[in-house]
Design a protein around this motif. Sequence first.
Motif, short mmCIF file in Angstrom:
data_model
loop_
_atom_site.label_atom_id
_atom_site.label_comp_id
_atom_site.label_asym_id
_atom_site.label_seq_id
_atom_site.Cartn_x
_atom_site.Cartn_y
_atom_site.Cartn_z
N PRO A 1 0.73 -1.11 0.00
CA PRO A 1 0.02 0.09 0.12
C PRO A 1 0.76 1.31 0.13
CG PRO A 1 -0.03 -1.04 2.30
CD PRO A 1 0.64 -2.08 1.19
N ASP A 2 0.22 2.46 -0.56
CA ASP A 2 0.64 3.83 -0.48
C ASP A 2 0.58 4.36 0.80
OD1 ASP A 2 1.56 3.64 -3.24
OD2 ASP A 2 -0.35 3.53 -3.72
N VAL A 3 -0.70 4.10 1.38
CA VAL A 3 -1.11 4.41 2.72
C VAL A 3 -1.89 3.37 3.47
CG1 VAL A 3 -2.88 5.47 1.73
CG2 VAL A 3 -2.24 6.51 3.86
N ILE A 4 -1.67 3.61 4.77
CA ILE A 4 -2.37 2.57 5.66
C ILE A 4 -3.38 3.69 6.35
CG2 ILE A 4 -2.58 0.88 7.52
CD1 ILE A 4 0.37 0.19 6.36
N LEU A 5 -4.65 3.49 6.39
CA LEU A 5 -5.62 4.23 7.11
C LEU A 5 -6.17 3.43 8.22
CD1 LEU A 5 -7.75 5.99 4.22
CD2 LEU A 5 -5.64 6.84 5.56
N HIS A 6 -6.08 3.65 9.34
CA HIS A 6 -6.60 2.63 10.71
C HIS A 6 -7.79 3.56 11.38
CE1 HIS A 6 -4.39 4.97 13.67
NE2 HIS A 6 -3.70 5.15 12.82
N SER A 7 -8.74 2.52 11.89
CA SER A 7 -9.50 3.12 13.02
C SER A 7 -8.85 3.82 14.20
CB SER A 7 -10.47 1.92 13.36
OG SER A 7 -11.03 2.17 14.58
N PRO A 8 -9.33 4.64 14.79
CA PRO A 8 -9.05 5.22 15.95
C PRO A 8 -8.87 4.23 17.29
CG PRO A 8 -11.10 6.14 15.55
CD PRO A 8 -10.76 5.20 14.66
N LEU A 9 -9.36 3.15 17.40
CA LEU A 9 -9.62 2.15 18.33
C LEU A 9 -8.05 1.42 18.19
CD1 LEU A 9 -12.59 2.51 17.56
CD2 LEU A 9 -13.07 0.49 18.48
N THR A 10 -7.88 1.29 19.43
CA THR A 10 -6.36 0.82 19.94
C THR A 10 -6.07 -0.47 19.15
OG1 THR A 10 -6.48 1.72 22.03
CG2 THR A 10 -4.94 0.19 21.86
N ARG A 11 -6.78 -1.54 19.10
CA ARG A 11 -6.45 -2.80 18.50
C ARG A 11 -6.21 -2.45 16.85
NH1 ARG A 11 -11.64 -2.70 20.28
NH2 ARG A 11 -13.31 -3.45 18.95
N ALA A 12 -6.96 -1.76 16.34
CA ALA A 12 -6.85 -1.49 14.88
C ALA A 12 -5.51 -0.62 14.60
CB ALA A 12 -8.13 -0.75 14.09
N ALA B 1 -2.22 -1.70 12.48
CA ALA B 1 -2.11 -0.86 11.30
C ALA B 1 -0.11 -0.78 11.44
CB ALA B 1 -2.52 0.39 11.21
N TYR B 2 0.27 -0.46 12.73
CA TYR B 2 1.64 -0.24 12.91
C TYR B 2 2.08 -1.65 12.92
CZ TYR B 2 1.39 4.62 13.68
OH TYR B 2 1.04 6.06 13.49
N GLU B 3 1.71 -2.85 13.24
CA GLU B 3 2.53 -4.06 13.00
C GLU B 3 2.49 -4.42 11.60
OE1 GLU B 3 4.13 -5.99 15.22
OE2 GLU B 3 3.74 -4.41 16.74
N VAL B 4 1.47 -4.10 10.78
CA VAL B 4 1.53 -4.68 9.48
C VAL B 4 2.36 -3.63 8.77
CG1 VAL B 4 -0.44 -3.25 8.24
CG2 VAL B 4 0.00 -5.38 7.59
N LYS C 1 8.15 1.71 3.96
CA LYS C 1 7.16 1.94 5.00
C LYS C 1 5.90 2.96 4.39
CE LYS C 1 9.35 -0.61 8.03
NZ LYS C 1 9.42 -1.98 7.83
N PRO C 2 4.75 2.44 4.38
CA PRO C 2 3.85 3.30 3.79
C PRO C 2 3.28 4.05 4.64
CG PRO C 2 3.03 0.91 4.02
CD PRO C 2 4.16 0.89 4.39
N ARG C 3 3.01 5.36 4.19
CA ARG C 3 2.42 6.51 4.94
C ARG C 3 1.28 5.89 6.15
NH1 ARG C 3 0.34 9.44 1.36
NH2 ARG C 3 -1.63 9.58 1.92
N ILE C 4 1.03 6.21 7.22
CA ILE C 4 -0.03 5.66 7.98
C ILE C 4 -0.80 6.95 8.58
CG2 ILE C 4 1.33 5.56 10.33
CD1 ILE C 4 0.13 2.76 10.43
N GLU C 5 -2.19 6.81 8.90
CA GLU C 5 -3.08 7.73 9.13
C GLU C 5 -4.26 7.24 9.91
OE1 GLU C 5 -4.48 10.36 6.21
OE2 GLU C 5 -2.60 10.14 4.98
N GLU C 6 -4.40 8.00 11.12
CA GLU C 6 -5.66 7.42 11.64
C GLU C 6 -6.99 8.24 10.87
OE1 GLU C 6 -7.89 9.32 15.81
OE2 GLU C 6 -6.02 7.87 15.98
N MET D 1 -4.59 0.92 2.06
CA MET D 1 -5.16 -0.28 2.84
C MET D 1 -5.99 0.55 4.14
SD MET D 1 -2.25 -2.52 5.19
CE MET D 1 -2.96 -4.25 5.38
N LEU D 2 -6.98 -0.13 4.29
CA LEU D 2 -8.03 0.10 5.62
C LEU D 2 -7.83 -0.94 6.47
CD1 LEU D 2 -11.11 0.77 3.36
CD2 LEU D 2 -9.34 2.44 4.12
#
Length: 156
Positions: free
Chosen positions: A49-60, A64-67, A74-79, A107-108
Amino acid sequence: MRLIIMRHGQSPSAAEAGVKTDHDRPLAPEGREDARRQAGRLTAKGFVPDVILHSPLTRAKQTAYEVRKGFADKPRIEEYEPLSNQLRGEDLFGRLKDDGRRAGLTMLVGHMPQVGELAGHLTGVSMGFEPAGLVVLEASEPGRSRVLLELTPSEA
């Protein structure tokens, strides 16, 4: 729009984790391993992925950070608040389009039932996701999107 839709990894209950709210539930060690393994599988199939978007909930967020650790580049990562499991799948897709998420591979990382509803809305087929399960889609229009890859964490 190309999407990787992933459910967060394995997580203990709030009581088991010793946290007060569902929001704060962390990933289990197995969930961390599954997330990194899924990144390796995606890379092997040519899906980074070019970017990873994740839910604000801790487990998500932790998923995201583990994946992300599993990708060499390393793709950009955003809540991304719309992934907090409050919107229906079709409304989430609308938000992604409205927010300009059309180019590249996004990536979601979110929760059931929302990720299943989103995938079902796009493909026209009901989809369930086990923890750390994912699907890669060529998301064209509702009911007509093409599944490029589907991976469960237990696949060899």
